[in-house]
Design a protein around this motif. Sequence first.
Motif, short mmCIF file in Angstrom:
data_model
loop_
_atom_site.label_atom_id
_atom_site.label_comp_id
_atom_site.label_asym_id
_atom_site.label_seq_id
_atom_site.Cartn_x
_atom_site.Cartn_y
_atom_site.Cartn_z
N TYR A 24 0.83 -1.20 0.00
CA TYR A 24 0.00 0.00 0.00
C TYR A 24 0.87 1.25 0.00
CZ TYR A 24 -3.76 -3.14 1.35
OH TYR A 24 -4.67 -4.16 1.38
N GLU A 25 0.38 2.27 -0.68
CA GLU A 25 1.00 3.59 -0.60
C GLU A 25 0.34 4.29 0.59
OE1 GLU A 25 0.79 7.75 -3.05
OE2 GLU A 25 0.58 5.88 -4.16
N VAL A 27 -0.90 7.01 2.95
CA VAL A 27 -1.24 8.42 2.82
C VAL A 27 -1.21 9.11 4.18
CG1 VAL A 27 -3.06 10.02 2.11
CG2 VAL A 27 -2.66 7.94 0.80
N ASP A 28 -1.79 8.48 5.20
CA ASP A 28 -1.88 9.10 6.52
C ASP A 28 -1.90 8.01 7.58
OD1 ASP A 28 -2.01 11.19 8.25
OD2 ASP A 28 -4.10 11.71 7.84
N ALA A 102 -12.83 9.00 3.41
CA ALA A 102 -11.72 8.58 2.54
C ALA A 102 -11.95 7.18 1.99
CB ALA A 102 -10.41 8.63 3.30
N ASP A 106 -12.74 7.89 -1.86
CA ASP A 106 -11.49 7.68 -2.60
C ASP A 106 -11.12 6.22 -2.78
OD1 ASP A 106 -11.29 10.43 -2.62
OD2 ASP A 106 -10.08 10.50 -0.79
N MET A 108 -9.98 4.09 -0.51
CA MET A 108 -8.77 3.74 0.23
C MET A 108 -9.06 2.60 1.21
SD MET A 108 -7.00 7.33 1.02
CE MET A 108 -6.14 8.21 -0.23
N GLY A 130 -4.37 3.88 3.28
CA GLY A 130 -3.51 3.62 2.14
C GLY A 130 -4.26 3.28 0.87
N LYS A 131 -3.57 3.51 -0.24
CA LYS A 131 -4.06 3.12 -1.55
C LYS A 131 -3.27 1.91 -1.99
CE LYS A 131 -5.67 7.25 -3.86
NZ LYS A 131 -5.45 8.20 -4.94
#
Length: 158
Positions: A24-25, A27-28, A102, A106, A108, A130-131
């Motif tokens: 996962y990328e 994000v927060d 989110a 999005d 996620m 994460g994405k």
Amino acid sequence: MAPKGSQRVVNKVVAENRKARFNYEIVDTYEAGLVLSGTEVKSLREGKANIAESYASDEGGEMWLINAYLPEYLQANRFNHEPRRRRKLLLSKREINRLRGAINRDGMTLVPLKIYFNEKGRAKMELALGKGKKLHDKRESEKERDWNRQRSRLLKDH
């Protein structure tokens, strides 16, 4: 309670999801409390938990940790807990609403990164929003990691 002279281990990591940052990328990140029974806390202190295949989900305005494995505490015979039961995550309403938005808007995912004990001795979880990475992104991050490793070896030799 610990004696005055002894130092308690601060932020002792009990379980870590090492593949999360690869898959996962991130994000927060958020810190959440866990609602646990007594035998679950004792089992966590032994350090044999596994959160590699777990995720967090929003159900009924609350966040739940699903599919986390906390093994049974051997000395707790009939008062033991279920190893893979759903566990409630303690987050503020504002954080829950932000995460829900989110996830729904999005697409996620809420991924648990690690479970640890804070300085007060409470079990906490680090959650990441994460994405999912595509296959070519995973290859790219692997190439970058290998290049950094190679570069550090070259700089060390010269």
